[in-house]
Design an enzyme around this catalytic site. Structure first.
Site, short mmCIF file in Angstrom:
data_model
loop_
_atom_site.label_atom_id
_atom_site.label_comp_id
_atom_site.label_asym_id
_atom_site.label_seq_id
_atom_site.Cartn_x
_atom_site.Cartn_y
_atom_site.Cartn_z
N SER A 1 0.79 -1.31 0.07
CA SER A 1 -0.15 0.00 0.17
C SER A 1 0.94 1.22 -0.05
O SER A 1 1.63 1.35 -0.95
CB SER A 1 -0.94 -0.09 1.31
OG SER A 1 -2.11 0.81 1.33
N ASP B 1 -9.74 -4.07 -5.47
CA ASP B 1 -9.09 -3.15 -4.80
C ASP B 1 -9.30 -1.69 -5.66
O ASP B 1 -9.27 -1.80 -6.88
CB ASP B 1 -7.59 -3.33 -4.65
CG ASP B 1 -6.82 -2.16 -3.94
OD1 ASP B 1 -7.48 -1.18 -3.56
OD2 ASP B 1 -5.59 -2.29 -3.72
N HIS C 1 -8.24 -4.74 -1.21
CA HIS C 1 -6.96 -4.13 -0.59
C HIS C 1 -6.52 -4.80 0.69
O HIS C 1 -7.32 -5.12 1.53
CB HIS C 1 -7.12 -2.67 -0.46
CG HIS C 1 -6.14 -1.72 -0.21
ND1 HIS C 1 -5.15 -1.46 -1.10
CD2 HIS C 1 -5.43 -1.16 1.03
CE1 HIS C 1 -3.98 -0.83 -0.46
NE2 HIS C 1 -4.49 -0.57 0.59
#
Length: 297
Positions: free
Chosen positions: A144, A239, A269
């Site tokens: 991320s 995501d 995600h």
């Protein structure tokens, strides 16, 4: 940066910090022993604490090294959320893992996290002999926000000609901070990342809108990707960040960078932390085995 985004970011830190750093109980790899020590690395923006994970088996020669950059929207400072990944990679790839506790926004916005991520990685590359790892066989990766920082580290290393990672791991990265998060679509009704949360992250991390298109902030908008390290790019079908991750993998490949790209189906995600467990384990194993190949070649 105005007062309101700072308050929102602090609220996210306090309310979501623990929740976002929880790892699914069946993804914790409790069977893998932990051999760690703590080090402090001086950087251009202050000292950074790192946790060093050693591979379980002692080798005659110094092991290669992997620098891990955790996620959390540039505002959550919980490197221990990646403990399971660091232990698994150390054991499976046979490398030393450096888990970096870089500074976060709103207290320390861009460019501080980029500076710290780069300076730590450069220090790791240069100081292997004194710490019993091989700094010439180095990789860097993240999840991320940490994957965004990974792209920035690799770009800076290329531009400065300082060190050359054997591999970069880009897992579920935000790579375009200019586009309105509401335009980032998911095939499911309620994906983990909401546009409001993404706006809070971006406003906290990049207080000056003039910086949003900078290649160290939005690596996916850069058009000069040649010469970057080989990449493993992992995206998740559901995501909101999937499209920019897929596009980055294609752009790297078009620029002549060797790329392994895998989009995991039916997951959202941060699935490497929250599950589903089979996909999470498969992705973490893909990281470890790709690293092992890259670092031992």
């Amino acid at each position: 940066m105005s007062f309101r985004p700072r308050i929102q970011a602090r609220a996210v830190q306090l309310l979501l910090g623990r929740v976002m750093s929880r790892v699914h109980k069946d993804l914790r790899f409790t069977d893998i022993p932990k051999r760690t020590e703590s080090i402090r690395v001086e950087t251009g923006t202050g000292p950074v604490t790192c946790t060093v994970y050693r591979p379980p088996a002692a080798a005659a020669a110094p092991a290669p090294v992997y620098v891990n950059l955790h996620g959390g929207g540039f505002v959550i400072t919980r490197p221990q959320q990646d403990d399971h990944i660091c232990r698994y990679i150390a054991a499976t790839a046979g490398c030393v893992v450096i888990n970096v506790d870089y500074a976060v926004a709103p207290q320390r916005p861009y460019p501080v996290p980029v500076t710290q991520a780069y300076d730590v990685t450069a220090w790791v590359a240069e100081n292997g002999a004194a710490n019993n790892w091989d700094g010439s066989r180095l990789a860097v990766g993240g999840h991320s926000a940490g994957a965004n920082l990974t792209a920035a580290v690799c770009r800076t290393a290329r531009d400065r000609g300082t060190f050359t990672p054997r591999l970069q791991i880009i897992d579920s990265a935000p790579l375009d901070q200019v586009a309105d998060p509401a335009t980032k679509q998911s095939p499911i009704a309620k994906p983990l990342l909401t546009p409001q949360l993404m706006r809070v992250f971006t406003a906290a991390y990049v207080p000056d809108p003039a910086d949003l298109a900078h290649p160290l902030v939005s690596p996916g908008l850069a058009d000069d990707l040649a010469g970057l390290p080989p990449a493993l790019v992992i995206t998740a079908e559901n995501d909101r960040l999937r499209d920019e991750g897929d596009a980055y993998a294609k752009a790297l490949e078009a620029a002549g960078v060797p790329v392994t790209h895998r989009c995991f189906e039916g997951v959202d995600h941060y699935f490497t932390h929250t599950g589903p467990v089979p996909a999470g384990k498969e992705a973490i194993d893909l990281m470890a085995t790709t690293l092992r190949t890259a670092l031992t070649a």
